[in-house]
Design a protein around this motif. Structure first.
Motif, mmCIF file in Angstrom:
data_model
loop_
_atom_site.group_PDB
_atom_site.id
_atom_site.type_symbol
_atom_site.label_atom_id
_atom_site.label_comp_id
_atom_site.label_asym_id
_atom_site.label_seq_id
_atom_site.Cartn_x
_atom_site.Cartn_y
_atom_site.Cartn_z
ATOM 1 N N ILE A 1 0.823 -1.209 0.000
ATOM 2 C CA ILE A 1 0.000 0.000 0.000
ATOM 3 C C ILE A 1 0.859 1.263 0.000
ATOM 4 O O ILE A 1 0.737 2.122 -0.880
ATOM 5 N N ASN A 2 1.744 1.388 0.989
ATOM 6 C CA ASN A 2 2.497 2.639 1.150
ATOM 7 C C ASN A 2 3.590 2.827 0.104
ATOM 8 O O ASN A 2 3.781 3.930 -0.420
ATOM 9 N N ARG A 3 4.315 1.762 -0.195
ATOM 10 C CA ARG A 3 5.447 1.907 -1.104
ATOM 11 C C ARG A 3 5.027 1.912 -2.570
ATOM 12 O O ARG A 3 5.700 2.507 -3.413
ATOM 13 N N HIS A 4 3.898 1.248 -2.869
ATOM 14 C CA HIS A 4 3.519 1.111 -4.275
ATOM 15 C C HIS A 4 2.196 1.815 -4.618
ATOM 16 O O HIS A 4 2.178 2.720 -5.447
ATOM 17 N N LEU A 5 1.094 1.404 -3.985
ATOM 18 C CA LEU A 5 -0.206 1.951 -4.386
ATOM 19 C C LEU A 5 -0.298 3.457 -4.152
ATOM 20 O O LEU A 5 -0.759 4.202 -5.025
ATOM 21 N N VAL A 6 0.137 3.921 -2.978
ATOM 22 C CA VAL A 6 0.057 5.355 -2.673
ATOM 23 C C VAL A 6 0.924 6.156 -3.642
ATOM 24 O O VAL A 6 0.529 7.226 -4.114
ATOM 25 N N ARG A 7 2.089 5.639 -3.971
ATOM 26 C CA ARG A 7 2.964 6.329 -4.933
ATOM 27 C C ARG A 7 2.343 6.338 -6.323
ATOM 28 O O ARG A 7 2.451 7.323 -7.053
ATOM 29 N N TYR A 8 1.702 5.243 -6.696
ATOM 30 C CA TYR A 8 1.088 5.148 -8.026
ATOM 31 C C TYR A 8 -0.054 6.154 -8.177
ATOM 32 O O TYR A 8 -0.149 6.870 -9.179
ATOM 33 N N LEU A 9 -0.915 6.233 -7.179
ATOM 34 C CA LEU A 9 -2.070 7.131 -7.258
ATOM 35 C C LEU A 9 -1.717 8.568 -6.904
ATOM 36 O O LEU A 9 -2.355 9.508 -7.394
ATOM 37 N N GLY A 10 -0.698 8.735 -6.055
ATOM 38 C CA GLY A 10 -0.355 10.061 -5.540
ATOM 39 C C GLY A 10 -0.964 10.239 -4.168
ATOM 40 O O GLY A 10 -2.189 10.096 -4.020
ATOM 41 N N PRO A 11 -0.169 10.531 -3.136
ATOM 42 C CA PRO A 11 -0.687 10.584 -1.760
ATOM 43 C C PRO A 11 -1.788 11.614 -1.549
ATOM 44 O O PRO A 11 -2.681 11.408 -0.727
#
Length: 433
Positions: free
Chosen positions: A127-137
């Protein structure tokens, strides 16, 4: 243009007569909510002030009848007040905020035993290292739709060249859980089942990297004993470093003989171990491990009888921590677990030492602590132990072993194909290698 649900209220507009933007205002619940009309529509609207976010919330009631509109507004206000009391955000909650809520909820599942802490750590990374970076925090969750995740797989490949298709597929599953959580909280308005991901095609299950027979023999007979005696890199105390190396040496041999997972072996206590007497027939000292559900990956207890009892006996000769509740692999000075960074440092140091010896080459293989478990499983399969028994002993499924250790069967088939056969006088088939 009429604002949509969840948007901020327009500013009040004063005309020549002094009237505001809202017409025919009717208070409900003592002024906590309002039913009103606007100049551009015949329908009634509902609005309420969300004090926590300092903004008005408005929604069309989709009726021109005041009584029906009032009933709808009262029901809606009750739901909104309940959501506010639970901390729900109505205006632009961000990906970063929902990620924190999701991980907090998953951590509660750890505390109640529904998932393992190791699994939570994996989800946290996904979630933190990949998904949040992909979508933008800071991206607002309300901006997403069912097409927002289709390019995730390609983004992962571009940003991490070593990522496997299996890893991406597993991350897709975690994203699905994240969206299901967001839907329950009312943060998204599209069903998570509608989300489109790139189809992941895995042509062949990955083989598990481990040692060749000659390599294992060389490492255990020559390299491990020599490495333990060498001066450790980046250590303030050679005596302490050598002691940790002894623990790593015996952990290496314990895992290679018992097949327990790294996460399980690091949590082993003496109360879980029963060393058996030396068996003259098999020339082995067996050991019984009673692994509680609390330390296993599958959250299922299992009891295994295996080789390697002599290594536990040796640990008892130098460890200062021998109580039933004491960890077996510890910092000998204070009984605390060896840190994750120290475990990895010592493993890399050992691998470097092995390669420098000249007879061991890693090549493209990824040899880790987990490779010792793969070695143990592979040896059982080569010894023709029934695959069901291997799965029970290793704490995994038969399907998993078939998927990831199929190369063992292929090697055995090659041996069988090279056998020569003769038929004796009684018609029995005799085979010789």
């Amino acid at each position: 243009m009429v604002p949509r649900w969840g948007q901020a209220m327009p500013r009040k507009v004063h005309g020549k007569t002094g009237n505001t933007y809202f017409k025919d205002n009717v208070e409900i619940f003592g002024g906590k909510g309002h039913v009103h009309k606007i100049p551009t529509s015949k329908n009634w609207y509902f609005r309420t002030w969300i004090d926590e976010e300092k903004r008005h919330l408005r929604q069309s009631l989709r009726t021109t009848d005041l009584d029906e509109a009032t009933q709808k507004a009262e029901k809606l206000l009750v739901e909104i007040l309940a959501d506010v009391s639970k901390g729900k955000k109505f205006f632009g909650i961000t990906v970063e905020q929902v990620a924190k809520e999701f991980l907090d909820a998953e951590l509660e599942r750890v505390e109640t035993g529904l998932i393992k802490k190791g699994r939570w750590n994996t989800v946290k990374t996904q979630i933190n290292r990949h998904l949040v970076r992909y979508l933008g925090p800071k991206t607002k969750l309300g901006q997403l739709d069912h097409n927002s995740f289709y390019d995730y797989a390609q983004w992962r490949r571009k940003n991490t060249s070593s990522v496997t298709e299996t890893t991406i597929r597993n991350e897709h599953a975690t994203i699905g859980s994240f969206l299901k959580f967001a839907l329950r909280r009312g943060y998204i308005n599209f069903p998570y089942e509608m989300v489109e991901f790139e189809e992941i095609k895995i042509k062949e299950k990955p083989r598990r990297d481990t040692f060749e027979l000659e390599e294992y023999d060389y490492l255990t007979r020559y390299v491990l004993p020599s490495w333990v005696k060498t001066e450790s890199k980046r250590s303030n105390s050679n005596m302490m470093a050598e002691m940790r190396k002894q623990f790593i040496r015996d952990m290496f041999l314990v895992m290679a003989n018992t097949g327990v997972r790294p996460s399980e072996v690091w949590q082993l206590t003496w109360g879980m171990v029963s060393i058996k007497d030396y068996d003259k027939k098999s020339k082995q000292t067996l050991v019984e491990l009673d692994l509680p559900a609390s330390i296993t990956k599958t959250a299922r207890a299992r009891k295994i009888l295996c080789r390697g009892g002599q290594y536990f006996k040796r640990i008892r000769t130098y460890s200062n921590w021998l109580g039933d509740d004491d960890l077996i692999f510890v910092n000998n000075s204070d009984g605390t677990p060896i840190s994750k960074s120290e475990k990895h440092r010592l493993w890399h140091e050992f691998m470097e030492f092995a390669e420098e010896s000249g007879r061991f080459k890693l090549g493209d293989r990824k040899i880790t602590y987990y490779s010792l478990r793969h070695w143990a499983i592979t040896c059982r399969l080569y010894a023709n132990v029934n695959i069901f028994d291997v799965s029970q002993w290793a704490g995994t499924s038969v399907q998993f072993i078939q998927d990831h250790y199929g190369h063992v069967d292929q090697s055995k088939q090659k041996v069988n194909a090279l056998k020569s056969f003769t038929v004796d006088e009684h018609g029995y088939v005799e085979a010789s290698v």
